[in-house]
Design an enzyme around this catalytic site. Structure first.
Site, PDB file in Angstrom:
ATOM      1  N   ASP A   1       0.815  -1.215   0.000  1.00  0.00           N
ATOM      2  CA  ASP A   1       0.000   0.000   0.000  1.00  0.00           C
ATOM      3  C   ASP A   1       0.858   1.280   0.000  1.00  0.00           C
ATOM      4  OD1 ASP A   1      -2.331   1.414   0.032  1.00  0.00           O
ATOM      5  OD2 ASP A   1      -2.809   1.034   2.140  1.00  0.00           O
ATOM      6  N   GLU A  30      -3.267  -0.285  -8.185  1.00  0.00           N
ATOM      7  CA  GLU A  30      -4.240   0.717  -7.759  1.00  0.00           C
ATOM      8  C   GLU A  30      -3.519   2.061  -7.785  1.00  0.00           C
ATOM      9  OE1 GLU A  30      -6.967   0.060  -4.509  1.00  0.00           O
ATOM     10  OE2 GLU A  30      -6.301   1.890  -3.509  1.00  0.00           O
TER      11      GLU A  30
END
Ligand code: ZN
Length: 509
Positions: free
Chosen positions: A175, A290
């Site tokens: 992330d 992402e």
């Protein structure tokens, strides 16, 4: 070599129970029992420690990947293995389901687990909800703050899916990656979902620039890298009506286009460089991407999203999900603040844009405890979504501590209160210390109610790094005591997590 011929039958389970009898005060994690052509594998808990048990029935040489202590029982020769990184790697090469997979455009739920012991409960919570779990979700910032390695985070996910016998596949989210070094670090540990954080490249000042300034900055963008030209791009977005599948259309004027590109032009470039880097450096490594623009000052307008989606599409960057900065306040650890009708209206537009550019998922960052938002998204029942949570699991761990060992909870809270001014700096929160009762004046049994107070939640939330890193004065022993208490109260912890995540997942069904 694919050895994923895992199975479990009743005979295996009986055998496992029989073997467990040879250990003192040991319990079997029944769902973990698996066998393949070489033997039997399962997890036990002996007093407070977990072990992997591997039988060596047939060909001893087959299981040399695992390392542990040899134990002879009446009928079996077994290895009693610690849950270390070497054995986690051996398990991944033995059973494919313990390795992360690509999730693609299916609905998914991210369960950050900063302590590394919440995974089994996360998997129970997500089972039969239609969401794919993303475990091992950790940002570089979280790794640094908790003093954990990417490999430890991945291994915790492997042990969790093994313990739960969760064979439906899980994702692993590296992330908020900012550099190619970050990519190297996470590929090395086997992560498969890569969340690119281009926040250093967002030009927030574009928000307040006048048209003249915007125009100048627009022409100075790196057009070669963007594989376009100023006039060409302007024509493209102003000439065509930007209609959306939802029936609405966007009508940007010249200034909107200048502003959007000035704000996000370098972001597009950075996203392309990061994805190109990964794809060309690790061509055989499974990867999905992402893009997160959630940590910006202002909400992402539908037109800005349209521009980002359209340009990434043109540049050949394929996204599995995109995290806009949504309208409203997404503060850490508490529910959404803002007008839900407005949120809904904009969310529907974001959905339509995502659909138009390939149907990537909309990703909700700071997703912990945004119950009212889940209700809205659940009620729309269209498009795919990814939700990221992390801090909320840490808070459920603290709830468990408050119930089981209130003195430790009070120490952690008092420490977190002292850390607040420093620790709050990088977070979007609004906690007011004056609204939190003095912990020492509360009775032990009253402390747990503070976990339902938004101010206290945020104070605890932002201090996780100071509490867990082991390097802050007066906090050296917190992590060890926390882990010990949670292990000792495994059921209570699990129930707290399950109950809490039910509230996160129910609104979608
Ligand atoms: Zn984020």
């Amino acid at each position: 070599m694919n050895r994923d011929n895992s199975r479990t039958d009743q005979e295996d389970i009986s055998k496992a129970f029989e073997i467990v009898k040879h250990f003192d005060e040991a319990v079997l994690y029944e769902k973990s029992v698996k066998s393949d052509n070489y033997g039997l594998y399962f997890l036990i808990r002996e007093r407070l420690n977990k072990y992997l048990i591997v039988t060596q029935e047939q060909q001893y040489s087959k299981n040399v990947e695992f390392s542990g202590r040899e134990v002879e029982t009446d009928s079996y020769s077994i290895l009693k293995c610690e849950l270390n990184s070497k054995n986690a790697a051996a398990l991944r090469s033995t059973f494919d389901f313990t390795k992360p997979v690509l999730i693609g455009k299916e609905n998914s739920y991210g369960f950050g687990d900063r302590l590394g012991n919440a995974g089994p409960a996360h998997l129970r919570a997500v089972r039969n909800t239609g969401f794919k779990p993303v475990l091992a979700q950790q940002s570089i910032r979280e790794l640094d703050r908790t003093n954990r390695t990417a490999q430890e985070v991945m291994d915790a996910a492997t042990w969790a899916v093994f313990q739960e016998g969760y064979t439906d596949g899980f994702g692993a989210d590296a992330d908020h990656l900012k550099t190619t070094d970050d990519i190297d670090r996470m590929v090395g540990a086997g992560f498969t979902m890569f969340t690119i954080d281009p926040s250093d490249y967002v030009v927030n000042d574009a928000q307040t620039m006048n048209k003249e300034k915007l125009e100048k900055a627009y022409y100075e963008l790196p057009w070669d890298d963007l594989k376009s030209e100023p006039m060409q791009l302007m024509d493209h977005y102003s000439a065509n009506e930007l209609s959306l599948p939802s029936g609405t259309s966007l009508e940007p004027d010249e200034e909107d286009i200048y502003r959007g590109m000035v704000k996000y032009g370098h972001v597009l470039n950075h996203a392309r460089k990061m994805t190109d880097y990964l794809n060309s450096t690790y061509p055989d490594h499974p990867a999905e991407f992402e893009l997160s623009v959630d940590e910006t000052d202002q909400p992402t307008t539908p037109f800005e999203h349209f521009l980002i989606g359209g340009e990434l599409n043109r540049l050949g960057v394929e996204l599995a999900s995109l995290a806009p900065r949504f309208y409203g306040e997404f503060e850490k650890g508490i529910d959404f603040k803002g007008d839900l009708d407005q949120f809904k209206k904009e969310y529907e537009q974001h959905l339509a844009i995502a659909e138009r550019f390939g149907g990537y998922k909309l990703s909700i960052h700071s997703g912990s405890d945004k119950f009212s938002v889940y209700n809205v998204i659940g009620s729309l029942n269209s498009g795919a979504v990814h939700v990221k949570t992390a801090g909320t699991s840490y808070l459920e761990a603290l709830r468990t501590i408050a119930q089981a060992k209130p003195k430790l909870f009070r120490d952690i809270l008092e420490f977190s209160l002292k850390r607040f001014e420093e620790d709050k700096k990088t977070y979007h929160i609004s906690a007011d210390l004056k609204k939190i009762p003095v912990p020492a004046r509360l009775k032990y049994e009253e402390l747990v109610y503070l976990l339902d107070d938004n101010h206290t939640r945020q104070v605890l939330h932002v201090a996780y790094g100071s509490v867990l890193s082991g390097s802050e004065p007066h906090a050296e022993n917190f992590k060890e005591e926390l882990m010990y208490t949670l292990q000792k109260n495994e059921k209570l912890y699990e129930n707290n997590l399950l109950e809490h995540f039910k509230k996160h997942l129910d609104p979608f069904n």
